[in-house]
Motif scaffolding. Structure first.
Motif, PDB file in Angstrom:
ATOM      1  N   GLU A   1      31.197-105.970 123.528  1.00 26.38           N
ATOM      2  CA  GLU A   1      30.646-106.295 122.209  1.00 26.38           C
ATOM      3  C   GLU A   1      30.665-107.800 121.972  1.00 26.38           C
ATOM      4  OE1 GLU A   1      28.973-104.372 120.329  1.00 26.38           O
ATOM      5  OE2 GLU A   1      29.453-102.477 121.307  1.00 26.38           O
ATOM      6  N   LEU A   2      31.713-108.480 122.429  1.00 25.32           N
ATOM      7  CA  LEU A   2      31.771-109.928 122.295  1.00 25.32           C
ATOM      8  C   LEU A   2      30.658-110.585 123.117  1.00 25.32           C
ATOM      9  CD1 LEU A   2      33.230-112.315 121.043  1.00 25.32           C
ATOM     10  CD2 LEU A   2      34.794-112.289 122.994  1.00 25.32           C
TER      11      LEU A   2
ATOM     12  N   ALA B   1      23.413-112.674 121.364  1.00 23.72           N
ATOM     13  CA  ALA B   1      22.647-112.743 120.114  1.00 23.72           C
ATOM     14  C   ALA B   1      22.637-114.165 119.577  1.00 23.72           C
ATOM     15  CB  ALA B   1      23.229-111.781 119.081  1.00 23.72           C
ATOM     16  N   TYR B   2      23.766-114.849 119.690  1.00 22.01           N
ATOM     17  CA  TYR B   2      23.848-116.246 119.248  1.00 22.01           C
ATOM     18  C   TYR B   2      22.948-117.146 120.094  1.00 22.01           C
ATOM     19  CZ  TYR B   2      25.590-120.959 118.700  1.00 22.01           C
ATOM     20  OH  TYR B   2      25.668-122.317 118.524  1.00 22.01           O
ATOM     21  N   LEU B   3      23.081-117.017 121.408  1.00 27.11           N
ATOM     22  CA  LEU B   3      22.314-117.870 122.312  1.00 27.11           C
ATOM     23  C   LEU B   3      20.809-117.658 122.186  1.00 27.11           C
ATOM     24  CD1 LEU B   3      24.520-117.665 125.526  1.00 27.11           C
ATOM     25  CD2 LEU B   3      24.294-119.610 123.951  1.00 27.11           C
ATOM     26  N   LYS B   4      20.416-116.427 121.936  1.00 27.46           N
ATOM     27  CA  LYS B   4      18.985-116.097 121.821  1.00 27.46           C
ATOM     28  C   LYS B   4      18.488-116.143 120.380  1.00 27.46           C
ATOM     29  CE  LYS B   4      18.758-113.447 126.067  1.00 27.46           C
ATOM     30  NZ  LYS B   4      18.385-112.175 126.691  1.00 27.46           N
ATOM     31  N   LYS B   5      19.388-116.578 119.474  1.00 32.26           N
ATOM     32  CA  LYS B   5      19.054-116.708 118.059  1.00 32.26           C
ATOM     33  C   LYS B   5      18.478-115.415 117.477  1.00 32.26           C
ATOM     34  CE  LYS B   5      18.251-121.719 118.370  1.00 32.26           C
ATOM     35  NZ  LYS B   5      19.443-121.954 119.028  1.00 32.26           N
ATOM     36  N   LYS B   6      19.109-114.298 117.841  1.00 29.09           N
ATOM     37  CA  LYS B   6      18.677-112.988 117.344  1.00 29.09           C
ATOM     38  C   LYS B   6      19.132-112.788 115.902  1.00 29.09           C
ATOM     39  CE  LYS B   6      18.591-110.418 121.684  1.00 29.09           C
ATOM     40  NZ  LYS B   6      19.163-109.241 122.379  1.00 29.09           N
ATOM     41  N   ASP B   7      18.426-111.948 115.194  1.00 27.95           N
ATOM     42  CA  ASP B   7      18.742-111.664 113.795  1.00 27.95           C
ATOM     43  C   ASP B   7      19.975-110.782 113.630  1.00 27.95           C
ATOM     44  OD1 ASP B   7      16.560-113.138 112.960  1.00 27.95           O
ATOM     45  OD2 ASP B   7      15.234-111.400 112.830  1.00 27.95           O
ATOM     46  N   ASP B   8      20.422-110.142 114.705  1.00 22.96           N
ATOM     47  CA  ASP B   8      21.528-109.180 114.575  1.00 22.96           C
ATOM     48  C   ASP B   8      22.897-109.759 114.944  1.00 22.96           C
ATOM     49  OD1 ASP B   8      21.044-109.363 117.314  1.00 22.96           O
ATOM     50  OD2 ASP B   8      21.280-107.212 117.665  1.00 22.96           O
TER      51      ASP B   8
ATOM     52  N   GLY C   1      25.207-111.075 113.064  1.00 23.81           N
ATOM     53  CA  GLY C   1      26.230-110.581 112.151  1.00 23.81           C
ATOM     54  C   GLY C   1      26.667-109.168 112.494  1.00 23.81           C
ATOM     55  N   GLU C   2      25.704-108.331 112.826  1.00 20.94           N
ATOM     56  CA  GLU C   2      26.012-106.952 113.212  1.00 20.94           C
ATOM     57  C   GLU C   2      26.822-106.910 114.499  1.00 20.94           C
ATOM     58  OE1 GLU C   2      23.620-102.848 114.343  1.00 20.94           O
ATOM     59  OE2 GLU C   2      22.626-104.342 113.100  1.00 20.94           O
ATOM     60  N   GLU C   3      26.479-107.774 115.436  1.00 20.00           N
ATOM     61  CA  GLU C   3      27.222-107.818 116.701  1.00 20.00           C
ATOM     62  C   GLU C   3      28.658-108.298 116.473  1.00 20.00           C
ATOM     63  OE1 GLU C   3      26.289-106.383 119.290  1.00 20.00           O
ATOM     64  OE2 GLU C   3      24.136-106.217 118.987  1.00 20.00           O
ATOM     65  N   LEU C   4      28.836-109.279 115.597  1.00 16.46           N
ATOM     66  CA  LEU C   4      30.190-109.734 115.270  1.00 16.46           C
ATOM     67  C   LEU C   4      30.977-108.622 114.573  1.00 16.46           C
ATOM     68  CD1 LEU C   4      29.536-113.398 114.111  1.00 16.46           C
ATOM     69  CD2 LEU C   4      30.680-112.650 116.216  1.00 16.46           C
ATOM     70  N   ALA C   5      30.288-107.843 113.741  1.00 15.84           N
ATOM     71  CA  ALA C   5      30.943-106.705 113.091  1.00 15.84           C
ATOM     72  C   ALA C   5      31.409-105.695 114.137  1.00 15.84           C
ATOM     73  CB  ALA C   5      30.000-106.046 112.086  1.00 15.84           C
ATOM     74  N   ASP C   6      30.588-105.451 115.161  1.00 16.62           N
ATOM     75  CA  ASP C   6      30.992-104.546 116.239  1.00 16.62           C
ATOM     76  C   ASP C   6      32.261-105.046 116.925  1.00 16.62           C
ATOM     77  OD1 ASP C   6      28.924-102.730 115.868  1.00 16.62           O
ATOM     78  OD2 ASP C   6      27.642-103.614 117.409  1.00 16.62           O
ATOM     79  N   VAL C   7      32.336-106.354 117.174  1.00 18.21           N
ATOM     80  CA  VAL C   7      33.532-106.930 117.799  1.00 18.21           C
ATOM     81  C   VAL C   7      34.752-106.647 116.922  1.00 18.21           C
ATOM     82  CG1 VAL C   7      34.689-109.076 118.486  1.00 18.21           C
ATOM     83  CG2 VAL C   7      32.255-108.748 118.996  1.00 18.21           C
ATOM     84  N   ALA C   8      34.615-106.903 115.627  1.00 20.18           N
ATOM     85  CA  ALA C   8      35.733-106.688 114.700  1.00 20.18           C
ATOM     86  C   ALA C   8      36.124-105.216 114.651  1.00 20.18           C
ATOM     87  CB  ALA C   8      35.364-107.200 113.311  1.00 20.18           C
ATOM     88  N   ILE C   9      35.150-104.328 114.638  1.00 20.99           N
ATOM     89  CA  ILE C   9      35.432-102.893 114.580  1.00 20.99           C
ATOM     90  C   ILE C   9      36.200-102.450 115.824  1.00 20.99           C
ATOM     91  CG2 ILE C   9      34.325-100.613 114.724  1.00 20.99           C
ATOM     92  CD1 ILE C   9      32.175-101.811 112.767  1.00 20.99           C
ATOM     93  N   TYR C  10      35.756-102.891 116.982  1.00 22.73           N
ATOM     94  CA  TYR C  10      36.474-102.518 118.205  1.00 22.73           C
ATOM     95  C   TYR C  10      37.877-103.111 118.229  1.00 22.73           C
ATOM     96  CZ  TYR C  10      33.086 -99.762 120.723  1.00 22.73           C
ATOM     97  OH  TYR C  10      32.262 -98.741 121.121  1.00 22.73           O
ATOM     98  N   LEU C  11      38.024-104.334 117.744  1.00 16.80           N
ATOM     99  CA  LEU C  11      39.339-104.964 117.706  1.00 16.80           C
ATOM    100  C   LEU C  11      40.277-104.238 116.743  1.00 16.80           C
ATOM    101  CD1 LEU C  11      40.888-107.303 118.943  1.00 16.80           C
ATOM    102  CD2 LEU C  11      40.058-108.735 117.071  1.00 16.80           C
TER     103      LEU C  11
END
Length: 96
Positions: A34-35, A41-48, A50-60
């Protein structure tokens, strides 16, 4: 809702959905994945991003609950330690 309550909610959702709650190594791998997705997503400037960071937090949070670690308390302890720590910044030159 505090972080500890959220941690327990994440774990409860894992139970209800039939997700892994026994293989700790697998959870570390999922968290890492997830990280990686968030970085992409950051490198490709994707719109998601925030959602990907939320996934990281959820798994953590889920991993913390599986391990019996109160992540909220650990974060508070670490923040206090970091705020008292003295850092030495080193200058790095890329020129040769």
């Amino acid at each position: 809702m505090d972080l500890l309550q959220l941690q327990k909610r994440v774990y409860q959702n894992k139970i209800e959905k039939g997700f892994n709650v026994t293989d700790i190594f697998q959870e570390f791998c999922y968290t890492y994945g997830e990280l990686s997705e968030a970085c992409e997503a950051y490198l490709k400037k994707k719109d998601d991003l925030g959602e990907e960071l939320a996934d990281v937090a959820i798994y953590l949070l889920g991993l913390s609950e599986l391990l019996g670690i109160n992540l909220e308390q650990e974060i508070m302890n670490k923040m206090e330690k970091n705020e008292k720590r003295q850092y030495v910044k080193k200058m790095v030159s890329l020129q040769k």
